[in-house]
Motif scaffolding. Structure first.
Motif, PDB file in Angstrom:
ATOM      1  N   THR A 207       0.790  -1.235   0.000  1.00 57.21           N
ATOM      2  CA  THR A 207       0.000   0.000   0.000  1.00 57.21           C
ATOM      3  C   THR A 207       0.820   1.283   0.000  1.00 57.21           C
ATOM      4  N   ALA A 208       2.006   1.293   0.564  1.00 56.37           N
ATOM      5  CA  ALA A 208       2.818   2.517   0.550  1.00 56.37           C
ATOM      6  C   ALA A 208       3.147   2.920  -0.884  1.00 56.37           C
ATOM      7  N   TYR A 209       3.491   1.947  -1.718  1.00 52.70           N
ATOM      8  CA  TYR A 209       3.799   2.235  -3.119  1.00 52.70           C
ATOM      9  C   TYR A 209       2.523   2.595  -3.885  1.00 52.70           C
ATOM     10  N   LEU A 210       1.457   1.855  -3.654  1.00 47.91           N
ATOM     11  CA  LEU A 210       0.197   2.158  -4.339  1.00 47.91           C
ATOM     12  C   LEU A 210      -0.325   3.540  -3.950  1.00 47.91           C
ATOM     13  N   HIS A 211      -0.126   3.930  -2.710  1.00 45.82           N
ATOM     14  CA  HIS A 211      -0.541   5.264  -2.261  1.00 45.82           C
ATOM     15  C   HIS A 211       0.257   6.357  -2.980  1.00 45.82           C
TER      16      HIS A 211
ATOM     17  N   PRO B 206      -1.385   4.832   2.985  1.00 45.56           N
ATOM     18  CA  PRO B 206      -0.193   3.983   2.842  1.00 45.56           C
ATOM     19  C   PRO B 206      -0.041   2.931   3.932  1.00 45.56           C
ATOM     20  N   TYR B 207      -1.046   2.797   4.795  1.00 48.04           N
ATOM     21  CA  TYR B 207      -0.875   1.968   5.985  1.00 48.04           C
ATOM     22  C   TYR B 207      -1.100   0.495   5.711  1.00 48.04           C
ATOM     23  N   TYR B 208      -0.420  -0.283   6.512  1.00 44.77           N
ATOM     24  CA  TYR B 208      -0.492  -1.730   6.422  1.00 44.77           C
ATOM     25  C   TYR B 208      -1.870  -2.180   6.899  1.00 44.77           C
ATOM     26  N   PRO B 209      -2.528  -3.116   6.215  1.00 38.88           N
ATOM     27  CA  PRO B 209      -3.866  -3.541   6.621  1.00 38.88           C
ATOM     28  C   PRO B 209      -3.940  -4.091   8.048  1.00 38.88           C
TER      29      PRO B 209
ATOM     30  N   CYS C 220      -1.336  -3.516  10.500  1.00 42.64           N
ATOM     31  CA  CYS C 220      -0.663  -2.588  11.409  1.00 42.64           C
ATOM     32  C   CYS C 220      -1.114  -1.181  10.991  1.00 42.64           C
ATOM     33  N   ARG C 221      -2.223  -0.729  11.438  1.00 49.53           N
ATOM     34  CA  ARG C 221      -2.858   0.474  10.914  1.00 49.53           C
ATOM     35  C   ARG C 221      -2.100   1.769  11.181  1.00 49.53           C
ATOM     36  N   THR C 222      -1.044   1.749  11.958  1.00 49.04           N
ATOM     37  CA  THR C 222      -0.286   2.975  12.205  1.00 49.04           C
ATOM     38  C   THR C 222       1.067   2.975  11.507  1.00 49.04           C
ATOM     39  N   VAL C 223       1.349   1.936  10.734  1.00 53.07           N
ATOM     40  CA  VAL C 223       2.644   1.795  10.072  1.00 53.07           C
ATOM     41  C   VAL C 223       2.426   1.683   8.570  1.00 53.07           C
ATOM     42  N   GLU C 224       3.206   2.430   7.807  1.00 53.39           N
ATOM     43  CA  GLU C 224       3.122   2.325   6.355  1.00 53.39           C
ATOM     44  C   GLU C 224       3.587   0.949   5.902  1.00 53.39           C
ATOM     45  N   GLU C 225       2.891   0.430   4.909  1.00 52.05           N
ATOM     46  CA  GLU C 225       3.248  -0.884   4.384  1.00 52.05           C
ATOM     47  C   GLU C 225       4.351  -0.729   3.342  1.00 52.05           C
ATOM     48  N   THR C 226       5.568  -0.692   3.835  1.00 49.56           N
ATOM     49  CA  THR C 226       6.738  -0.586   2.973  1.00 49.56           C
ATOM     50  C   THR C 226       7.390  -1.961   2.851  1.00 49.56           C
ATOM     51  N   ILE C 227       8.324  -2.063   1.952  1.00 45.31           N
ATOM     52  CA  ILE C 227       9.068  -3.310   1.793  1.00 45.31           C
ATOM     53  C   ILE C 227       9.831  -3.622   3.081  1.00 45.31           C
ATOM     54  N   GLU C 228      10.428  -2.596   3.676  1.00 43.98           N
ATOM     55  CA  GLU C 228      11.172  -2.789   4.932  1.00 43.98           C
ATOM     56  C   GLU C 228      10.265  -3.338   6.023  1.00 43.98           C
TER      57      GLU C 228
ATOM     58  N   CYS D 256       3.034  -9.633  12.057  1.00 44.70           N
ATOM     59  CA  CYS D 256       2.226 -10.712  11.460  1.00 44.70           C
ATOM     60  C   CYS D 256       3.092 -11.872  10.968  1.00 44.70           C
ATOM     61  N   PHE D 257       4.312 -11.574  10.583  1.00 41.82           N
ATOM     62  CA  PHE D 257       5.185 -12.596  10.001  1.00 41.82           C
ATOM     63  C   PHE D 257       6.386 -12.889  10.899  1.00 41.82           C
ATOM     64  N   HIS D 258       6.256 -12.573  12.168  1.00 40.15           N
ATOM     65  CA  HIS D 258       7.369 -12.732  13.110  1.00 40.15           C
ATOM     66  C   HIS D 258       7.882 -14.176  13.167  1.00 40.15           C
TER      67      HIS D 258
END
Length: 125
Positions: free
Chosen positions: A36-40, A48-51, A53-61, A69-71
């Motif tokens: 979403t960060a790139y799509l935004h 740009p937020y992660y679905p 983690c609603r307070t964090v941008e969904e970046t590659i990093e 979610c993927f810990h």
């Protein structure tokens, strides 16, 4: 092709076994994903937020290095990298095996692909 590379030998990241994984790795390297960060940035997503983690941008990093979610998958990946003698856990290491001994580079990329498959996010990359 001579403008971009001096040799035409196959690169480590071209696996030729799974086009889906090859495309995902290439998109991650280029930064052109469906996260979403790139799509935004392109005006294709309202935020740009992660679905999850609603307070964090969904970046590659965030996707590869931080998302809770993927810990569990990330812990397995990190443990296997340490077993290979790879102590760095960053994007250049995961996506291009930068700084990794040439004998272990293919294994690092293979482990990254396993992580991507286990996360179940390939259609979003």
């Amino acid at each position: 092709m001579g403008l971009y590379r001096s040799d035409s030998s196959p690169q480590l990241w071209v696996r030729k076994q799974s086009r889906i994984l090859d495309v995902a790795l290439t998109r991650l390297r280029l930064g052109h994903t469906r996260l979403t960060a790139y799509l935004h940035r392109l005006g294709l997503s309202p935020d740009p937020y992660y679905p999850w983690c609603r307070t964090v941008e969904e970046t590659i990093e965030h996707f590869l290095l931080d998302c809770p979610c993927f810990h569990s998958h990330r812990v397995v990946l990190r443990d296997r990298l340490v077993a290979l003698g790879v102590s760095t856990f960053d994007l250049p290491t995961l996506l291009a095996a930068v700084g990794v001994h040439f004998l272990h580079q293919a294994a690092v990329l293979r482990l990254t692909c396993v992580f991507l498959k286990k996360c179940g996010q390939l259609p979003r990359l």
